[in-house]
Design a protein around this motif. Sequence first.
Motif, PDB file in Angstrom:
ATOM      1  N   PRO A   1       0.831  -1.205   0.000  1.00 21.29           N
ATOM      2  CA  PRO A   1       0.000   0.000   0.000  1.00 21.29           C
ATOM      3  C   PRO A   1       0.869   1.261   0.000  1.00 21.29           C
ATOM      4  CG  PRO A   1      -0.723  -1.525   1.700  1.00 21.29           C
ATOM      5  CD  PRO A   1       0.576  -2.057   1.157  1.00 21.29           C
TER       6      PRO A   1
ATOM      7  N   THR B   1       1.347   4.770   1.554  1.00 20.74           N
ATOM      8  CA  THR B   1       0.912   5.491   2.750  1.00 20.74           C
ATOM      9  C   THR B   1       0.871   6.988   2.458  1.00 20.74           C
ATOM     10  OG1 THR B   1       3.161   5.777   3.562  1.00 20.74           O
ATOM     11  CG2 THR B   1       2.018   3.740   4.208  1.00 20.74           C
ATOM     12  N   ASP B   2       0.293   7.722   3.383  1.00 22.52           N
ATOM     13  CA  ASP B   2       0.243   9.178   3.240  1.00 22.52           C
ATOM     14  C   ASP B   2       1.647   9.767   3.172  1.00 22.52           C
ATOM     15  OD1 ASP B   2      -2.493   9.108   3.250  1.00 22.52           O
ATOM     16  OD2 ASP B   2      -2.669   9.471   5.397  1.00 22.52           O
TER      17      ASP B   2
ATOM     18  N   GLU C   1      -8.717   5.111  -1.756  1.00 19.91           N
ATOM     19  CA  GLU C   1      -9.031   3.812  -1.138  1.00 19.91           C
ATOM     20  C   GLU C   1      -8.134   2.711  -1.704  1.00 19.91           C
ATOM     21  OE1 GLU C   1     -10.402   1.131   1.402  1.00 19.91           O
ATOM     22  OE2 GLU C   1     -10.926   3.264   1.476  1.00 19.91           O
TER      23      GLU C   1
ATOM     24  N   ARG D   1      -5.206   3.129  -3.024  1.00 24.76           N
ATOM     25  CA  ARG D   1      -3.812   3.402  -2.653  1.00 24.76           C
ATOM     26  C   ARG D   1      -3.444   2.718  -1.347  1.00 24.76           C
ATOM     27  NH1 ARG D   1      -1.389   7.825  -5.237  1.00 24.76           N
ATOM     28  NH2 ARG D   1      -0.102   8.339  -3.454  1.00 24.76           N
ATOM     29  N   ARG D   2      -4.445   2.498  -0.486  1.00 24.59           N
ATOM     30  CA  ARG D   2      -4.192   1.880   0.820  1.00 24.59           C
ATOM     31  C   ARG D   2      -4.251   0.357   0.772  1.00 24.59           C
ATOM     32  NH1 ARG D   2      -7.054   6.630   2.259  1.00 24.59           N
ATOM     33  NH2 ARG D   2      -9.068   5.618   2.228  1.00 24.59           N
ATOM     34  N   GLN D   3      -4.341  -0.221  -0.424  1.00 23.51           N
ATOM     35  CA  GLN D   3      -4.406  -1.679  -0.577  1.00 23.51           C
ATOM     36  C   GLN D   3      -3.189  -2.179  -1.364  1.00 23.51           C
ATOM     37  OE1 GLN D   3      -8.260  -2.971  -2.091  1.00 23.51           O
ATOM     38  NE2 GLN D   3      -9.170  -1.082  -1.339  1.00 23.51           N
TER      39      GLN D   3
END
Length: 156
Positions: free
Chosen positions: A11, A13-14, A92, A94-96
């Motif tokens: 993923p 992350t920010d 959404e 991007r976090r997977q």
Amino acid sequence: MSILKSIKYPPVTDDDSGSENRIGEHADICTLTFLFQDQMGGLQVRDVSDKIVDVEPVEGAIVVNIGEVMQAWSGKRLRSTNHRVVPPADPEKRRQNRRSVAYFGEANGKIAMRELEFEDGIAECENKSGDHPLTIDEYVAKRLKRYFSHFKDVES
């Protein structure tokens, strides 16, 4: 040697907001690549007009890339495509994890890259060393040396 590779992109992350690529732009050196990708997206190719375009995932579809060996072997009648993987735009997704399976098809490295015959003639294979055609191993070594020339331990 042909290779089957399972690829997992973690993923984003920010903290990784500045990361543009999950894998930078490149062309596969092999003969053919078969890519099975998930529905996350992110694969992009450079088209014939030199524009980067998204390759939208299609469930059950296989992406087929011509490799540099096949491009050279066919006298550039079949073209290798530069491609890269970028994080999805959807926050959404991007976090997977992004997953894909790639099969890199390789020809026997000892055979000479002789011209291929097509219906409308013979493709002029550009890969010669003096009077003899390069073997696939010699061609791949030459390409790798070009890509990694900044490493001192690369042999011809």
